[in-house]
Structure formats: structure tokens, C-alpha cells
Motif scaffolding. Structure first.
Motif, PDB file in Angstrom:
ATOM      1  N   CYS A  90       0.843  -1.197   0.000  1.00 14.92           N
ATOM      2  CA  CYS A  90       0.000   0.000   0.000  1.00 14.92           C
ATOM      3  C   CYS A  90       0.880   1.249   0.000  1.00 14.92           C
ATOM      4  O   CYS A  90       2.047   1.213   0.404  1.00 14.92           O
ATOM      5  CB  CYS A  90      -0.963   0.011   1.195  1.00 14.92           C
ATOM      6  N   VAL A  91       0.321   2.353  -0.470  1.00 14.37           N
ATOM      7  CA  VAL A  91       1.075   3.601  -0.579  1.00 14.37           C
ATOM      8  C   VAL A  91       0.396   4.666   0.269  1.00 14.37           C
ATOM      9  O   VAL A  91      -0.796   4.938   0.109  1.00 14.37           O
ATOM     10  CB  VAL A  91       1.165   4.073  -2.052  1.00 14.37           C
ATOM     11  N   ARG A  92       1.174   5.254   1.194  1.00 11.46           N
ATOM     12  CA  ARG A  92       0.651   6.386   1.958  1.00 11.46           C
ATOM     13  C   ARG A  92       1.126   7.662   1.286  1.00 11.46           C
ATOM     14  O   ARG A  92       2.246   7.756   0.799  1.00 11.46           O
ATOM     15  CB  ARG A  92       1.044   6.334   3.437  1.00 11.46           C
ATOM     16  N   ASN A  93       0.229   8.621   1.241  1.00 12.74           N
ATOM     17  CA  ASN A  93       0.486   9.909   0.616  1.00 12.74           C
ATOM     18  C   ASN A  93       0.224  10.927   1.717  1.00 12.74           C
ATOM     19  O   ASN A  93      -0.886  11.047   2.196  1.00 12.74           O
ATOM     20  CB  ASN A  93      -0.478  10.080  -0.562  1.00 12.74           C
ATOM     21  N   PHE A  94       1.282  11.614   2.153  1.00 11.32           N
ATOM     22  CA  PHE A  94       1.092  12.519   3.277  1.00 11.32           C
ATOM     23  C   PHE A  94       1.723  13.877   3.045  1.00 11.32           C
ATOM     24  O   PHE A  94       2.584  14.050   2.186  1.00 11.32           O
ATOM     25  CB  PHE A  94       1.576  11.891   4.597  1.00 11.32           C
ATOM     26  N   GLU A  95       1.238  14.827   3.822  1.00  9.63           N
ATOM     27  CA  GLU A  95       1.707  16.204   3.735  1.00  9.63           C
ATOM     28  C   GLU A  95       2.492  16.546   4.995  1.00  9.63           C
ATOM     29  O   GLU A  95       2.071  16.238   6.111  1.00  9.63           O
ATOM     30  CB  GLU A  95       0.515  17.159   3.616  1.00  9.63           C
ATOM     31  N   GLU A 141       8.084   9.117  -3.810  1.00  9.32           N
ATOM     32  CA  GLU A 141       8.184  10.506  -4.286  1.00  9.32           C
ATOM     33  C   GLU A 141       8.461  11.421  -3.102  1.00  9.32           C
ATOM     34  O   GLU A 141       7.811  11.316  -2.059  1.00  9.32           O
ATOM     35  CB  GLU A 141       6.881  10.955  -4.949  1.00  9.32           C
ATOM     36  N   THR A 142       9.417  12.328  -3.291  1.00 11.27           N
ATOM     37  CA  THR A 142       9.774  13.305  -2.268  1.00 11.27           C
ATOM     38  C   THR A 142      10.415  14.507  -2.951  1.00 11.27           C
ATOM     39  O   THR A 142      11.037  14.352  -4.008  1.00 11.27           O
ATOM     40  CB  THR A 142      10.752  12.706  -1.233  1.00 11.27           C
ATOM     41  N   PRO A 143      10.286  15.691  -2.370  1.00 17.31           N
ATOM     42  CA  PRO A 143      10.989  16.834  -2.946  1.00 17.31           C
ATOM     43  C   PRO A 143      12.507  16.777  -2.689  1.00 17.31           C
ATOM     44  O   PRO A 143      13.260  17.520  -3.308  1.00 17.31           O
ATOM     45  CB  PRO A 143      10.357  18.039  -2.241  1.00 17.31           C
ATOM     46  N   GLN A 144      12.932  15.891  -1.795  1.00  9.79           N
ATOM     47  CA  GLN A 144      14.362  15.759  -1.498  1.00  9.79           C
ATOM     48  C   GLN A 144      15.082  15.077  -2.667  1.00  9.79           C
ATOM     49  O   GLN A 144      14.523  14.172  -3.294  1.00  9.79           O
ATOM     50  CB  GLN A 144      14.582  14.933  -0.219  1.00  9.79           C
ATOM     51  N   LEU A 189      16.818  12.496  -3.487  1.00 10.87           N
ATOM     52  CA  LEU A 189      17.322  11.170  -3.125  1.00 10.87           C
ATOM     53  C   LEU A 189      16.532  10.094  -3.867  1.00 10.87           C
ATOM     54  O   LEU A 189      15.404  10.321  -4.300  1.00 10.87           O
ATOM     55  CB  LEU A 189      17.274  10.960  -1.610  1.00 10.87           C
ATOM     56  N   THR A 190      17.146   8.927  -4.001  1.00 13.11           N
ATOM     57  CA  THR A 190      16.515   7.776  -4.662  1.00 13.11           C
ATOM     58  C   THR A 190      16.854   6.515  -3.878  1.00 13.11           C
ATOM     59  O   THR A 190      17.694   6.531  -2.976  1.00 13.11           O
ATOM     60  CB  THR A 190      17.014   7.617  -6.115  1.00 13.11           C
ATOM     61  N   ASN A 191      16.222   5.419  -4.264  1.00 15.26           N
ATOM     62  CA  ASN A 191      16.486   4.104  -3.660  1.00 15.26           C
ATOM     63  C   ASN A 191      16.423   4.133  -2.138  1.00 15.26           C
ATOM     64  O   ASN A 191      17.249   3.528  -1.456  1.00 15.26           O
ATOM     65  CB  ASN A 191      17.845   3.550  -4.131  1.00 15.26           C
ATOM     66  N   HIS A 192      15.432   4.816  -1.626  1.00 17.96           N
ATOM     67  CA  HIS A 192      15.270   4.958  -0.180  1.00 17.96           C
ATOM     68  C   HIS A 192      14.572   3.738   0.410  1.00 17.96           C
ATOM     69  O   HIS A 192      13.589   3.247  -0.130  1.00 17.96           O
ATOM     70  CB  HIS A 192      14.433   6.206   0.115  1.00 17.96           C
ATOM     71  N   LYS A 193      15.093   3.252   1.526  1.00 21.75           N
ATOM     72  CA  LYS A 193      14.428   2.210   2.312  1.00 21.75           C
ATOM     73  C   LYS A 193      14.658   2.539   3.773  1.00 21.75           C
ATOM     74  O   LYS A 193      15.777   2.849   4.178  1.00 21.75           O
ATOM     75  CB  LYS A 193      14.973   0.829   2.002  1.00 21.75           C
ATOM     76  N   ALA A 194      13.588   2.471   4.567  1.00 20.27           N
ATOM     77  CA  ALA A 194      13.693   2.759   5.997  1.00 20.27           C
ATOM     78  C   ALA A 194      12.974   1.691   6.804  1.00 20.27           C
ATOM     79  O   ALA A 194      12.021   1.076   6.332  1.00 20.27           O
ATOM     80  CB  ALA A 194      13.103   4.128   6.319  1.00 20.27           C
ATOM     81  N   THR A 195      13.447   1.506   8.024  1.00 17.79           N
ATOM     82  CA  THR A 195      12.822   0.568   8.951  1.00 17.79           C
ATOM     83  C   THR A 195      12.735   1.225  10.316  1.00 17.79           C
ATOM     84  O   THR A 195      13.716   1.795  10.802  1.00 17.79           O
ATOM     85  CB  THR A 195      13.628  -0.745   9.059  1.00 17.79           C
TER      86      THR A 195
END
Length: 147
Positions: A50-55, A82-85, A87-93
Motif C-alpha cells: 500500500c502507498v501512503r500519501n502525506f503532507e 516521491e519526495t521533494p528531497q 534522493l533515490t532508492n530509499h528504504k527505511a525501517t
């Protein structure tokens, strides 16, 4: 590849902290930098993919995809789509662990991403201080004084 790891100890049992953060769509309910969030395409917030879209409070919008979720391991992993920063290939835990001494919670938020060498350290520092530590500080404040 840039990496950032932030950890903290929260004075509350791991189950209570997890209950507060486990909703992938619930960032605005506990993180002060997030003001609105919705899950795209009517999917459930616990569905892998699922994709969260937040402000953000700044007005920027970010889209993130849920990669892993475990109530048993108090863990959520996601990637930024998608981010204004820059960066690419982001993964977080974000993972919580039980601290038996005092019935507290050890929280660790890690991320890796690609960015231009001249931007990587600044992006990692901002992500660590503003997003990760900012979230932990909000959780610590929320649970302060609760038993």
C-alpha cells in the motif's frame, strides 16, 4: 549509498508504543511534522505494497510504499516513492524492542538511500534529526508521566 540510524529509549512498554505508531497511515496522530495522510487506492494501511500519501508541516507531499510490517517484531519498513528531497532508492525501517529493565522501549529508525555525494550527509543529518529523532521526541513526550 548514504545511511542514517537514530535510536532512543522511550519510557513506556513496547506494546503501548507500538499501538501508537503501528498504523502506517497514522503518522499525523503522533509525528509533529506530518499534518495529513491517506492510503491510496482504498487499500488497507496494513497491506504490504500500500502507498501512503502525506503532507508535511512545510506543505511538501511525500509518497511511501509499505514493504514490511510485523506486529510480532514491532517493525515497519517502507520506501519513499516521491519526495521533494534529491534522493533515490530509499528504504527505511522503524523497529521497537522491549527493554525489560523498567519496562521501556528501545526504538531504532534506520534508512539508506542514494544521493549526490555533496548532498548525502546533509540529507541524512536532516532525516535523522527532523524526522527520526523528532518522532522519538514526540513519543517520549506523549508517554512522559504515563504508567
Amino acid at each position: 549509498m548514504a545511511k542514517v540510524t537514530i535510536s532512543s529509549v522511550i519510557d513506556a512498554p513496547v506494546e503501548k508504543v507500538w499501538a501508537r505508531i503501528r498504523d502506517f497511515n497514522g503518522l499525523p496522530s503522533w509525528h509533529p511534522r506530518m499534518v495529513e495522510s491517506h492510503i491510496e487506492d482504498g487499500k488497507d494501511a496494513g497491506t504490504i505494497g500500500c502507498v501512503r500519501n502525506f503532507e508535511l508541516a512545510s506543505g511538501a507531499r511525500i509518497r511511501e510504499k509499505l514493504l514490511d510490517f510485523s506486529d510480532d517484531n514491532f517493525l515497519v519498513s517502507y520506501s519513499i516513492l516521491e519526495t521533494p528531497q534529491p534522493l533515490t532508492n530509499h528504504k527505511a525501517t522503524l523497529q521497537l524492542r522491549r527493554v525489560t529493565d523498567g519496562d521501556r522501549t528501545y526504538a531504532e529508525w534506520t534508512a539508506s538511500f542514494d544521493a549526490a555525494p555533496e548532498e548525502a550527509d546533509k540529507l541524512a543529518e536532516g532525516m535523522g534529526a527532523n524526522v527520526f529523532q523528532g518522532g522519538f521526541n514526540a513519543l517520549k513526550s506523549h508517554f512522559a508521566g504515563q504508567s
